[in-house]
Design an enzyme around this catalytic site. Sequence first.
Site, PDB file in Angstrom:
ATOM      1  N   CYS A   2       0.871  -1.172   0.000  1.00 44.80           N
ATOM      2  CA  CYS A   2       0.000   0.000   0.000  1.00 44.80           C
ATOM      3  C   CYS A   2       0.905   1.217   0.000  1.00 44.80           C
ATOM      4  CB  CYS A   2      -0.849   0.060   1.267  1.00 44.80           C
ATOM      5  SG  CYS A   2      -1.855  -1.397   1.519  1.00 44.80           S
ATOM      6  N   ARG A  27       1.084   1.756  -5.971  1.00 43.12           N
ATOM      7  CA  ARG A  27       1.283   0.761  -4.904  1.00 43.12           C
ATOM      8  C   ARG A  27      -0.038   0.125  -4.451  1.00 43.12           C
ATOM      9  NH1 ARG A  27       6.182   1.096  -2.444  1.00 43.12           N
ATOM     10  NH2 ARG A  27       5.321   0.099  -0.607  1.00 43.12           N
ATOM     11  N   TRP A  74      -3.949  -1.585  -1.111  1.00 42.84           N
ATOM     12  CA  TRP A  74      -3.950  -2.819  -1.882  1.00 42.84           C
ATOM     13  C   TRP A  74      -4.325  -3.884  -0.861  1.00 42.84           C
ATOM     14  CZ3 TRP A  74      -3.784  -4.076  -6.831  1.00 42.84           C
ATOM     15  CH2 TRP A  74      -3.482  -5.394  -7.191  1.00 42.84           C
ATOM     16  N   ASN A 100       1.049   0.064   6.230  1.00 43.18           N
ATOM     17  CA  ASN A 100       1.405  -0.771   5.082  1.00 43.18           C
ATOM     18  C   ASN A 100       2.164  -1.967   5.627  1.00 43.18           C
ATOM     19  OD1 ASN A 100       2.278  -1.829   2.625  1.00 43.18           O
ATOM     20  ND2 ASN A 100       4.031  -0.440   2.532  1.00 43.18           N
ATOM     21  N   GLY A 101       1.747  -3.174   5.233  1.00 47.44           N
ATOM     22  CA  GLY A 101       2.411  -4.381   5.722  1.00 47.44           C
ATOM     23  C   GLY A 101       1.381  -5.380   6.188  1.00 47.44           C
ATOM     24  N   GLU A 484       7.959 -21.037 -19.033  1.00 49.75           N
ATOM     25  CA  GLU A 484       7.824 -19.667 -18.533  1.00 49.75           C
ATOM     26  C   GLU A 484       8.998 -18.793 -19.022  1.00 49.75           C
ATOM     27  OE1 GLU A 484       5.619 -17.891 -17.404  1.00 49.75           O
ATOM     28  OE2 GLU A 484       6.570 -16.259 -16.327  1.00 49.75           O
ATOM     29  N   LYS A 488       8.534 -15.471 -21.296  1.00 51.92           N
ATOM     30  CA  LYS A 488       9.045 -14.150 -20.891  1.00 51.92           C
ATOM     31  C   LYS A 488       9.838 -13.515 -22.024  1.00 51.92           C
ATOM     32  CE  LYS A 488       7.167 -13.499 -18.296  1.00 51.92           C
ATOM     33  NZ  LYS A 488       6.127 -13.781 -17.354  1.00 51.92           N
ATOM     34  N   GLU A 491       7.656 -12.572 -25.061  1.00 51.91           N
ATOM     35  CA  GLU A 491       6.686 -11.557 -24.672  1.00 51.91           C
ATOM     36  C   GLU A 491       7.291 -10.154 -24.694  1.00 51.91           C
ATOM     37  OE1 GLU A 491       5.482 -12.583 -20.718  1.00 51.91           O
ATOM     38  OE2 GLU A 491       3.594 -11.525 -20.894  1.00 51.91           O
ATOM     39  N   HIS A 508      11.924 -35.971 -29.995  1.00 48.85           N
ATOM     40  CA  HIS A 508      10.683 -36.263 -30.718  1.00 48.85           C
ATOM     41  C   HIS A 508      10.336 -35.175 -31.736  1.00 48.85           C
ATOM     42  CE1 HIS A 508      10.027 -39.696 -28.160  1.00 48.85           C
ATOM     43  NE2 HIS A 508      10.381 -38.934 -27.142  1.00 48.85           N
ATOM     44  N   LYS A 607      -2.264  -6.037 -19.737  1.00 49.99           N
ATOM     45  CA  LYS A 607      -2.001  -6.623 -18.412  1.00 49.99           C
ATOM     46  C   LYS A 607      -3.111  -7.575 -17.995  1.00 49.99           C
ATOM     47  CE  LYS A 607       0.288  -7.250 -14.703  1.00 49.99           C
ATOM     48  NZ  LYS A 607       1.392  -8.213 -14.881  1.00 49.99           N
TER      49      LYS A 607
HETATM   50  C1  F6R Z   1       2.670 -13.299 -18.916  1.00 53.58           C
HETATM   51  C2  F6R Z   1       1.404 -12.804 -18.399  1.00 53.58           C
HETATM   52  C3  F6R Z   1       0.156 -13.468 -18.848  1.00 53.58           C
HETATM   53  C4  F6R Z   1      -0.788 -13.691 -17.654  1.00 53.58           C
HETATM   54  C5  F6R Z   1      -2.140 -14.247 -18.124  1.00 53.58           C
HETATM   55  C6  F6R Z   1      -3.053 -14.566 -16.977  1.00 53.58           C
HETATM   56  O1  F6R Z   1       3.751 -12.596 -18.411  1.00 53.58           O
HETATM   57  O2  F6R Z   1       1.368 -11.878 -17.629  1.00 53.58           O
HETATM   58  O3  F6R Z   1       0.424 -14.665 -19.507  1.00 53.58           O
HETATM   59  O4  F6R Z   1      -0.165 -14.571 -16.778  1.00 53.58           O
HETATM   60  O5  F6R Z   1      -2.750 -13.329 -18.974  1.00 53.58           O
HETATM   61  O6  F6R Z   1      -3.348 -13.427 -16.237  1.00 53.58           O
HETATM   62  P1  F6R Z   1      -3.941 -13.512 -14.774  1.00 53.58           P
HETATM   63  O7  F6R Z   1      -2.900 -14.147 -13.933  1.00 53.58           O
HETATM   64  O8  F6R Z   1      -4.228 -12.099 -14.395  1.00 53.58           O
HETATM   65  O9  F6R Z   1      -5.166 -14.373 -14.848  1.00 53.58           O
END
Ligand code: F6R
Length: 612
Positions: A2, A27, A74, A100-101, A484, A488, A491, A508, A607
Amino acid sequence: MCGIVGYVGKSEAMPIVLEALSRLEYRGYDSAGVAINNGRGIQVSRRVGKLKVLAEALRRKPLKGATGIGHTRWATHGEPTEFNAHPHSDCSGKLVLVHNGIIENYAELKERLINAGHRFRSKTDTEVVAHLVEEYAKRHPIEQAFRLALKDLRGSYALCLLSQDAPGKIFGARNGSPLLIGLGKGESLFGSDATAIMERTRKVLYLNDLEVVELTQQGAKVTTLSGKAVTRKPTTVNWNIASARKGGYPHYMLKEIHEQPDAVRQTIVGRLTADPLRLVFDKRTARFLKTLDPRTRFVILGCGTAYHAGLVGEYMLEEFAKLPVVVDLASEFRYRGPMLDKHTTVLAITQSGETADTLAGIRMAKAQGAKVLAICNVMGSSIAREADAVLYTHAGPEIAVASTKAYTCQVTTLALLTLFLAKARRGISPAQWRKLAEGLLQLPETLEKTLQQEAHIKTIAAKYMRVRDFYYLGRRYNYPSALEGALKLKEICPLIHAEGYAAGEMKHGPISLIRRGWPVMFVATDSPVYEKVLSNLEEVRARKGSCIVVASEGDQQARRHADHLITVPKTDEFLSPIVAAIPLQLFAYYMADANGCDIDQPPNLAKSVTVE
Ligand code: F6R
């Protein structure tokens, strides 16, 4: 995570507190509030939603006074409602504070205070602090009451406290959560970070853990918790606001990578304790888990990174909790006609709690009688509200589009869940349980150590920056790490094509592409299949591919086989995907940076994916 602020000076506090809060909205932004002390009383205003909702309320009904505190939330304990929004007050309304915490021992303190006659209005951990100070203030002056209350707290805090009887003062303290002081001309400020105070002053006094502050317009009196005076020179901050908001890092993604030790710590705190070694969940989740059908099977749902976390969870839950688990991409699950019934537990993993496919998946599961548990980062989000029980990750807001700290906190939460179920289902011996739990408690320090590889990883990325194809390989727990790591890279560096595979799958098909210089990132940390991963590595080398190897510290064999070696601290294999995530994130970051990519907002991505 927060944001908290405080102001004491000659000017009206309210607009200054609001301006400072606007700098901290990154935050947390599910609710906000301010409290102003004008000497005759403390007035509080709180609103659910973003800061602009509060600002509008205050425009219509301003609060007057030259001492004030503010908070942007948050949520961690209690939904984002007005009652749970900060500031929180004691019974009399004469003591008001922001926090905050996470107060780990709030439940036992709350019980003690209720027995002593205190009345609580919120579901937060924070409110106990206000009542605790009130309790001590019955017999001690306020400064001492504050100090005595702090001594009772376990967990993390940054606190700012107003006392009606001390109009020109704000009391502050920190332990494990950030708090600093801004020293202006005839005015002083508190802030969670420098962005909060930079509009008014560049003179900053950083606080250490377990320090207590009495802030007046003349400056700050800093002491240790036991009352010893602290003398420290202020520093001058030269950042601009934008870089200060990123904590001095060039991108949010890099900042969030570095926040992982703390984010993981916050996720563990209050659940797993060292002394005694014990794991507790909130009542609702504990009840949910304890009443699970012993024959239940788990279906884990997620998208993208959250799906990868789910794949790690599959290994964990099957190996230690002895539960049958399948993992599904939420976008496939909902159209697959899955066989669900009341014996099925659907575990939805999501950072945002709003991903359309995951939400549709849990709705479908509930309609067919399945129970739904969520691992989620956003309190009050749609999935958190609709699930039967929720285990929150305490990663704080993740701003960069590419998920980093949310992922490691999701896997950490899966590790906690596994330990809980492993014990309940007697899946492992007490000695094995203890070993895993101790490793988990050590994890924040392990991650801090892992981050020390950053400069080395940057050098390796510089060598590969012009490469346009990449393979990532791993086995067992680190097969998801390979997926993953590749996600990354592609992406945030969309110039590069990257694929993750289970290393055993190479033969394979994918091996057909390996030729001189083709880069392969191996995750080859200690595990029962370590030798097999090395064999796969040999297969790549035999075709003159170029191998970057993430291996455990002290691994001489990996050193001999690798073109480039990145070492990480030794951990149990169970936790290795969390540790291995860090070098893979850093490698992707520095590849993208070297290629001049838009790291925090890569093209074509958002996002939160709230459409199908
Ligand atoms: C990758 C990324 C996306 C999310 C996906 C699910 O870095 O951010 O692949 O992981 O869109 O999003 P949430 O977790 O918000 O359901």
